[in-house]
Design a protein around this motif. Structure first.
Motif, short mmCIF file in Angstrom:
data_model
loop_
_atom_site.label_atom_id
_atom_site.label_comp_id
_atom_site.label_asym_id
_atom_site.label_seq_id
_atom_site.Cartn_x
_atom_site.Cartn_y
_atom_site.Cartn_z
N LYS A 126 0.81 -1.22 0.00
CA LYS A 126 0.00 0.00 0.00
C LYS A 126 0.85 1.28 0.00
O LYS A 126 0.38 2.32 -0.48
CB LYS A 126 -0.91 0.01 1.23
CG LYS A 126 -1.91 -1.14 1.26
CD LYS A 126 -2.78 -1.07 2.52
CE LYS A 126 -3.78 -2.21 2.55
NZ LYS A 126 -4.63 -2.18 3.77
N TYR A 127 2.04 1.20 0.54
CA TYR A 127 2.85 2.41 0.71
C TYR A 127 4.25 2.22 0.12
O TYR A 127 4.81 1.13 0.14
CB TYR A 127 2.94 2.79 2.19
CG TYR A 127 1.58 2.91 2.84
CD1 TYR A 127 0.75 3.99 2.57
CD2 TYR A 127 1.09 1.90 3.66
CE1 TYR A 127 -0.52 4.09 3.12
CE2 TYR A 127 -0.18 1.99 4.22
CZ TYR A 127 -0.98 3.08 3.95
OH TYR A 127 -2.25 3.17 4.48
N GLN A 128 4.80 3.31 -0.40
CA GLN A 128 6.11 3.27 -1.06
C GLN A 128 7.26 3.67 -0.14
O GLN A 128 8.41 3.33 -0.39
CB GLN A 128 6.10 4.22 -2.28
CG GLN A 128 5.06 3.85 -3.33
CD GLN A 128 5.32 2.47 -3.92
OE1 GLN A 128 6.44 2.16 -4.29
NE2 GLN A 128 4.26 1.66 -4.01
N LYS A 129 6.93 4.40 0.94
CA LYS A 129 7.97 4.87 1.86
C LYS A 129 7.50 4.71 3.30
O LYS A 129 6.30 4.73 3.58
CB LYS A 129 8.30 6.34 1.59
CG LYS A 129 8.90 6.58 0.20
CD LYS A 129 9.20 8.05 -0.02
CE LYS A 129 9.79 8.29 -1.40
NZ LYS A 129 10.07 9.73 -1.64
N LEU A 130 8.46 4.59 4.22
CA LEU A 130 8.13 4.45 5.64
C LEU A 130 7.28 5.61 6.15
O LEU A 130 6.34 5.43 6.91
CB LEU A 130 9.41 4.38 6.48
CG LEU A 130 10.14 3.04 6.58
CD1 LEU A 130 11.39 3.22 7.43
CD2 LEU A 130 9.26 1.96 7.18
N LYS A 131 7.62 6.81 5.70
CA LYS A 131 6.92 8.00 6.21
C LYS A 131 5.45 8.02 5.81
O LYS A 131 4.65 8.73 6.41
CB LYS A 131 7.61 9.27 5.70
CG LYS A 131 7.57 9.44 4.21
CD LYS A 131 8.23 10.74 3.79
CE LYS A 131 8.12 10.89 2.27
NZ LYS A 131 7.93 12.20 1.81
N ASP A 132 5.09 7.20 4.81
CA ASP A 132 3.69 7.16 4.36
C ASP A 132 2.81 6.26 5.21
O ASP A 132 1.58 6.32 5.11
CB ASP A 132 3.62 6.68 2.90
CG ASP A 132 4.32 7.63 1.94
OD1 ASP A 132 4.38 8.83 2.25
OD2 ASP A 132 4.82 7.18 0.89
N ILE A 133 3.44 5.41 6.05
CA ILE A 133 2.64 4.51 6.90
C ILE A 133 1.88 5.36 7.92
O ILE A 133 2.49 6.11 8.70
CB ILE A 133 3.56 3.49 7.63
CG1 ILE A 133 4.22 2.56 6.60
CG2 ILE A 133 2.76 2.67 8.64
CD1 ILE A 133 5.20 1.58 7.19
N PRO A 134 0.55 5.28 7.92
CA PRO A 134 -0.26 6.21 8.73
C PRO A 134 -0.40 5.81 10.19
O PRO A 134 -0.05 4.69 10.58
CB PRO A 134 -1.62 6.14 8.03
CG PRO A 134 -1.69 4.73 7.53
CD PRO A 134 -0.29 4.38 7.10
N ALA A 135 -0.91 6.72 10.98
CA ALA A 135 -1.23 6.42 12.38
C ALA A 135 -2.29 5.33 12.42
O ALA A 135 -3.21 5.31 11.59
CB ALA A 135 -1.74 7.68 13.07
N GLY A 136 -2.14 4.42 13.38
CA GLY A 136 -3.11 3.33 13.52
C GLY A 136 -2.93 2.20 12.53
O GLY A 136 -3.75 1.28 12.48
N ALA A 137 -1.84 2.22 11.75
CA ALA A 137 -1.59 1.18 10.75
C ALA A 137 -1.39 -0.18 11.43
O ALA A 137 -0.90 -0.28 12.55
CB ALA A 137 -0.37 1.53 9.92
N THR A 138 -1.77 -1.24 10.72
CA THR A 138 -1.60 -2.61 11.21
C THR A 138 -0.33 -3.20 10.60
O THR A 138 -0.18 -3.24 9.37
CB THR A 138 -2.81 -3.49 10.85
OG1 THR A 138 -3.98 -2.96 11.48
CG2 THR A 138 -2.59 -4.93 11.31
#
Length: 287
Positions: A126-138
Motif C-alpha cells: 500500500k505504501y512506497q515509503k516508511l513515512k507514508d505509513i499512517p497512524a493506527g496502521a496494522t
C-alpha cells in the motif's frame, strides 16, 4: 635339522608379522583418510545452498561427504539435531538458537560458526515509503519469540517505535515503550509472508520467506536490516547438539570453513542476488 626347522619357523613368523603390520597400516590409512560423513539438516533456500555445497569440489578438497536432509519446520529441525538424527543444521539465526535453548534446556544446541545475515525487511503493498505509513496502521509480525523480537528491533531501527532498555531476543510487544503512530501488531505464522500483504498496512518478513514470494529484500522492502551491533544476534549460524564430542565439533566446524570458500560464496551471491550477506566473524562476536 631341528635348528634348521626353527630358523624356518622364525622366518615365517617374521614374514607374517610384517604382513600383519602392513595390513594394519593400510587399514589405518584408509580409515584416517575416509571422507568425514556429515548429515546437514536445512530448509528453504538454505537447503538449496547446502545441496550445491554437498556436490562441490570444495567439499571433496576438505574430504567431506555431506548428506543434506530437508525438514521444513525450525523446531522439528532443532529437535532432530539435539537428538543426533541430524549432525548439523543450517537455517537459523543466533537469536533463534538462543530462544530454542531457553525453551528446551535439556536439549540445547551449540553455535559452530557464523554464515550470513539475511536481512529482515519491512514490506508494504500500500505504501512506497516508511513515512507514508499512517497512524493506527496494522503491522504483521511473526508469532515466534526470535522473529518477534527481531521485527521489533527493526521497527525501532527504522524510527517507528522505541523499546525498553535491555530489550533482548526474548522480548515482545509488551516491551514497546513509545509508539507515536499507535501502530497495531498482528501476529502471523512466519511462513505467511507475502500472502498477508494485501490485508495489512505493512509486514515484517524474513528474507527466506521473502525469496519464496519472489521478493528481494535489497530492492523491494521499505527498510531492511544492516550489519551492526543491533543486528549481530540475527546473523545466521551452523548449529549442532551441545553434547557432541570435541572431535565431532572439530569435524563439523569444517563446514564453516567450507561455507566461506570463495567459490561457494560466488555461487550464493550470484544465485540469491546479494540477499545473503556473508558474515565471517568469531562466535564471540554474537554474544
Amino acid at each position: 635339522m631341528k635348528i634348521k626347522n626353527w630358523l624356518i619357523l622364525i622366518s615365517s613368523l617374521v614374514v607374517l608379522g610384517g604382513i600383519a603390520v602392513g595390513l594394519h597400516t593400510y587399514n589405518t590409512y584408509k580409515i584416517s583418510h575416509a571422507p568425514e560423513q556429515i548429515t546437514v539438516g536445512s530448509m528453504g533456500s538454505d537447503y538449496q545452498v547446502w545441496q550445491h555445497i554437498a556436490k562441490s569440489k570444495e567439499a571433496r578438497k576438505l574430504n567431506l561427504k555431506i548428506t543434506v536432509k530437508q525438514i521444513n519446520d525450525g523446531v522439528q529441525l532443532n529437535n532432530a539435531t539435539a537428538e543426533h538424527n541430524v549432525n548439523v543444521n543450517a537455517f537459523q539465526s543466533y537469536s533463534y538458537l538462543k530462544s530454542y535453548n531457553h525453551e528446551n534446556p535439556k536439549h540445547k544446541l551449540m553455535n559452530l560458526g557464523t554464515t550470513y545475515l539475511e536481512p529482515m525487511g519491512i514490506y508494504s503493498d500500500k505504501y512506497q515509503k516508511l513515512k507514508d505509513i499512517p497512524a493506527g496502521a496494522t503491522i504483521a509480525i511473526a508469532d515466534n519469540p526470535a522473529n518477534t523480537s527481531r521485527g521489533l528491533l527493526l521497527l525501532q531501527d527504522a524510527g517507528l517505535i522505541k523499546l525498553k532498555a535491555g530489550f533482548d531476543a526474548l522480548g515482545n510487544t509488551d516491551d514497546v515503550v513509545s509508539n507515536p503512530r499507535n501502530l497495531k501488531f498482528k501476529k502471523i505464522d512466519d511462513t505467511t509472508g507475502p500472502r498477508i500483504l494485501n490485508s495489512v498496512d505493512a509486514a515484517l518478513i524474513s528474507n527466506t520467506v521473502a525469496l519464496e514470494g519472489k521478493l528481494n529484500v535489497m530492492k523491494d522492502s521499505l527498510y531492511h536490516e544492516k550489519i551492526n551491533q543491533s543486528t549481530r544476534q540475527n546473523i545466521n549460524i551452523l548449529a549442532a547438539a551441545a553434547d557432541i564430542s570435541d572431535r565431532n565439533k572439530k569435524d563439523y566446524q569444517k563446514l564453516v570453513t567450507l561455507y566461506h570458500d570463495p567459490a561457494i560464496q560466488k555461487y550464493i551471491k550470484d544465485t540469491y542476488d546479494g540477499t545473503k550477506i556473508e558474515v565471517k566473524k568469531p562466535v564471540s562476536y554474537l554474544k
